[in-house]
Design a protein around this motif. Structure first.
Motif, short mmCIF file in Angstrom:
data_model
loop_
_atom_site.label_atom_id
_atom_site.label_comp_id
_atom_site.label_asym_id
_atom_site.label_seq_id
_atom_site.Cartn_x
_atom_site.Cartn_y
_atom_site.Cartn_z
N GLU A 213 8.97 -1.41 -1.01
CA GLU A 213 10.34 -1.43 -1.52
C GLU A 213 10.92 -0.02 -1.65
O GLU A 213 12.00 0.27 -1.18
CB GLU A 213 10.36 -2.08 -2.92
N THR A 214 10.15 0.83 -2.34
CA THR A 214 10.60 2.21 -2.54
C THR A 214 9.42 3.14 -2.27
O THR A 214 8.29 2.69 -2.10
CB THR A 214 11.08 2.47 -3.99
N GLU A 215 9.74 4.42 -2.26
CA GLU A 215 8.70 5.41 -2.00
C GLU A 215 7.59 5.33 -3.05
O GLU A 215 6.43 5.62 -2.77
CB GLU A 215 9.33 6.81 -2.00
N LYS A 216 7.95 4.92 -4.25
CA LYS A 216 6.98 4.94 -5.33
C LYS A 216 6.46 3.55 -5.70
O LYS A 216 5.60 3.42 -6.57
CB LYS A 216 7.58 5.62 -6.58
N SER A 217 7.00 2.52 -5.07
CA SER A 217 6.51 1.16 -5.37
C SER A 217 5.13 0.96 -4.74
O SER A 217 4.65 1.81 -4.00
CB SER A 217 7.49 0.13 -4.82
N GLU A 218 4.55 -0.19 -5.00
CA GLU A 218 3.27 -0.49 -4.34
C GLU A 218 3.53 -0.71 -2.85
O GLU A 218 4.54 -1.29 -2.46
CB GLU A 218 2.64 -1.74 -4.96
N TRP A 219 2.60 -0.26 -2.01
CA TRP A 219 2.82 -0.36 -0.57
C TRP A 219 1.88 -1.39 0.05
O TRP A 219 0.76 -1.59 -0.42
CB TRP A 219 2.57 1.00 0.09
N LYS A 220 2.39 -1.98 1.11
CA LYS A 220 1.56 -2.83 1.96
C LYS A 220 0.93 -1.96 3.04
O LYS A 220 1.58 -1.04 3.56
CB LYS A 220 2.43 -3.88 2.65
N GLU A 221 -0.31 -2.25 3.40
CA GLU A 221 -0.99 -1.45 4.42
C GLU A 221 -1.24 -2.31 5.66
O GLU A 221 -1.72 -3.43 5.54
CB GLU A 221 -2.31 -0.93 3.84
N TYR A 222 -0.91 -1.77 6.83
CA TYR A 222 -1.19 -2.47 8.09
C TYR A 222 -2.03 -1.55 8.97
O TYR A 222 -1.80 -0.36 9.02
CB TYR A 222 0.11 -2.77 8.85
N LYS A 223 -2.95 -2.16 9.68
CA LYS A 223 -3.79 -1.36 10.58
C LYS A 223 -3.51 -1.75 12.04
O LYS A 223 -3.44 -2.94 12.35
CB LYS A 223 -5.26 -1.63 10.21
N TYR A 224 -3.32 -0.75 12.90
CA TYR A 224 -3.05 -1.03 14.32
C TYR A 224 -3.97 -0.21 15.22
O TYR A 224 -4.68 0.68 14.75
CB TYR A 224 -1.59 -0.73 14.66
N ASP A 225 -3.92 -0.52 16.51
CA ASP A 225 -4.63 0.31 17.49
C ASP A 225 -3.75 1.47 17.96
O ASP A 225 -4.24 2.57 18.23
CB ASP A 225 -5.04 -0.54 18.70
N LEU A 226 -2.46 1.18 18.06
CA LEU A 226 -1.51 2.19 18.52
C LEU A 226 -0.22 2.08 17.71
O LEU A 226 0.17 0.98 17.31
CB LEU A 226 -1.12 1.93 19.99
N ILE A 227 0.41 3.22 17.51
CA ILE A 227 1.71 3.23 16.82
C ILE A 227 2.72 3.99 17.67
O ILE A 227 2.41 5.10 18.16
CB ILE A 227 1.61 3.89 15.43
N PHE A 228 3.89 3.43 17.86
CA PHE A 228 4.97 4.14 18.54
C PHE A 228 6.11 4.42 17.57
O PHE A 228 6.58 3.50 16.90
CB PHE A 228 5.50 3.32 19.73
#
Lengths: 447, 447
Positions: free
Chosen positions: A144-159
């Motif tokens: 939601e915000t820079e300081k809120s709790e974050w969701k984490e996603y893992k990928y093989d590649l990021i563009f």
């Protein structure tokens, strides 16, 4: 044959969605993140910000078979319509028969591209802002915000397709030995609109790119499908004639009346837009490297943002994807090689189109006022017509060919050097279209 | 007479602590934040990273009366000691009689400066990292981590003295029309040590700046008070002879033996340090504007980081403070004027010393190999000695004067143009110190 990868694309703009379509074709799993809502659900006039699609753009769309569909929402412009003060309007053909740039609305095109991507099986996560990227672990953090709790996603590649103020690049920038520059020009721009006639037709010639050059500032207009024109006013932020000097309706009206007399009838609309729409800045952004190992890559404006005076921003971004795809076809799963060749090949071309775009800005804002410059352009045109094989103007190389931008810049520099010599010819004003001048150019071209 | 202000300084380094002393003198309330612990409580050898204090630095210390105290921890170097291969070591005087640069340990100097500032009544908040700055409201936010709860502080003015990777500038950079660039060079550096003799004396001449130039790389050494020397090895990151090629003790030893035979006795120490100490990168960082209204200003490396090849980084930062102080003396409470004049005056000088420093890098890493370049330098020296009023070398202008850097660069460019002409003289190798050459230079100086 490639192993399917989990790939995140940050940014659902034109470059992000086209890249998604390309990568999906290779069998990868694609998630596109965007902090903004789905542009298909947002109400916009369908007019704001027009792009000029040219050869490099079309070529990149063709590979994934969406060229024809996109042409349906574009209008071909085969010439400039020049609106000088105290001179009747006249046309300048862009290139050879059949050569045109295409006016297209960024918003409408973006909607269409997201449709295509979704049909292909790309997953979109709108309204989800990426706050951080872990480069070595290719993780994406949203919230939601820079300081809120974050969701984490893992990928093989990021563009990173997240534009000139890219969050992904921002993360790369904090590493050592990352070269970066952002340079703003002193001219800002504002979008204005000329509405359609009551019967829905265009008020100006529909198949032209309209220009009102005024030395240090100018107005341009590109047609929309609905009969309107999107105009862009380029004007210095500060100075004698500038955005800072136009603060009241009266000042705006006087400005349009004085400098753009032939849009007099539109003055109410223009003035209203002038105070409704924001004034925006323009930046040239360069950086290097564009990739992080075989894990993260920047594509489009996030790697190379340019000023818009050559109409090549989107085209250059699409060409990045085209080239990236060529490398994927040749090197399959070897992302080390793909990424390192991608940045090595594209960087000099991105620098070249940045330089060409900036020069066009300088040319338009100062040089066009000088008769000697106009004579030079006339000679070039004349010679090019007599020897189309020997003298292709830089504009055509950039706009109607797919040869590298770097080559166009280099050949352009050489042409400029030749013309410098030619302009020294005694009496050039009289003999500009003589056999003597023609032979001299032919001679100089041999070096 | 000024109204006392609440002022935050971000960064307790050399520039931050000197600025604190200056501003305290004007009666303001000063708080200095630093994310690091108090350097006076940290154990360091007192050797690492040596600076060369020259005229601009001393001048800035003098205003607040700490010049003499600082001189006690500095060692004057009045000459270069040149260590070429296959040539006996020889000296090059820096300037005129009495002109010297001063070797000083960054750590020891920083401790002393914080002492001075604290004595003057400056408040330090160590171990307190500034995560965010609200520019228009001049608020500072600190906390344990980026995501922890933050403390909020409100000030009248904020100064960013937080170095090349400034958090304050970072915040300014996200605004529109902020120009910024960071350019890394392909050469890295590593600190190494030559310990003292057993009786505590120096192993090399103490009052010299020692250089081992080797074309694309070089070693330098500066004396410490304890009899040791701090050496810096400048070496390309990649390539034939490079950091990437030295990965084993044997490779390091061979490297020192081959290229620096006269430090052979120190080889154990150098090799040990080589693997213990980090390899660092060097960057030229430029930006503009340096200030935000009458509220926030960047000073020192946060506004202009340069490569270290002119030894002017700290001196330029101290000169920022000197100039800022002059403006405060002239304009009192008018921070609008002070800040806008500060950046207008300093920016061209910061750009000039950045350019001079980068050129010195290019000169040292390539040109010194060419006899023609060495001959040119010899002629300049000879002429300067005969006409000290007509030809002050750029090095002296930068190091031993307080005239603007911009002027030094401009005059240097003119000298270079003159020497280009001179080097075209037929038979210059034979007649370099002839009346003819002397008159030709005098003639060219008249233009």
């Amino acid at each position: 044959m490639q192993t399917p990868k989990q790939i995140a694309i940050i940014g659902s703009g034109l470059v992000g969605s086209l890249l998604a379509i390309y990568l999906k074709r290779h069998g990868h799993y694609i998630t596109v993140f965007d902090r903004r809502p789905d542009i298909r659900t947002v109400n916009f006039s369908g007019r704001s910000i027009n792009l000029a699609m040219s050869n490099r753009g079309w070529k990149s769309l063709k590979v994934v078979g969406i060229e024809e569909e996109v042409k349906k929402i574009a209008i071909p412009l085969d010439k400039r319509a020049m609106h000088l003060i105290d001179t009747p309007m006249y046309f300048q053909k862009y290139g050879k028969e059949g050569e045109a740039i295409w006016s297209i609305s960024r918003g409408i095109l973006n909607r269409k591209m997201i449709d295509f991507a979704e049909e292909a099986g790309v997953q979109f996560r709108f309204n989800e802002k990426v706050w951080d990227v872990n480069l070595p672990e290719t993780k994406v953090f949203t919230g939601e915000t820079e300081k809120s709790e974050w969701k984490e996603y893992k990928y093989d590649l990021i563009f990173g397709c997240d534009g000139a103020f890219s969050r992904v690049r921002h993360k790369m920038q904090r590493r050592s030995r990352f070269d970066y520059s952002q340079d703003f020009i002193d001219v800002g721009y504002k979008e204005l609109t000329i509405p359609p006639n009551e019967d829905g037709t265009h008020k100006l010639d529909k198949n032209s790119f309209h220009i009102w050059p005024r030395g240090k500032f100018m107005l341009i207009a590109m047609p929309n499908l609905d009969g309107s024109f999107t105009c862009t006013l380029f004007l210095p932020f500060e100075g004698d004639v500038s955005f800072e000097k136009i603060t009241t309706k009266k000042e705006a009206k006087d400005f349009f009346k004085t400098y753009f007399p032939n849009v007099r009838k539109e003055i109410e609309n223009l003035t209203q837009d002038f105070f409704k729409n924001p004034t925006s800045a323009m930046v040239t952004m360069k950086c290097y490297p564009w990739t992080y190992w075989n894990k993260v890559a920047l594509v489009g404006d996030s790697a190379h943002a340019i000023v818009p005076f050559y109409g090549q921003g989107m085209n250059a971004g699409f060409e990045d994807i085209y080239e990236l795809n060529e490398l994927i076809l040749n090197h399959g799963d070897n992302w080390d090689t793909i990424f390192s060749m991608y940045q090595e090949k594209r960087k000099p071309n991105a620098d070249a189109i940045a330089e060409l775009s900036y020069r066009n800005f300088v040319e338009m804002s100062s040089k066009t006022a000088y008769p000697i410059f106009l004579l030079q352009k006339k000679i070039e045109k004349w010679f090019s017509k007599r020897h189309p094989d020997k003298w292709v103007p830089v504009y055509s190389r950039v706009t109607f060919s797919d040869r590298p931008y770097e080559e166009a810049l280099k050949i352009g520099d050489n042409q400029e050097k030749i013309m410098e010599e030619i302009m020294k010819t005694p009496n050039i004003e009289e003999i500009w279209n003589s056999k003597e001048v023609e032979n001299k150019i032919l001679e100089l071209l041999k070096n």
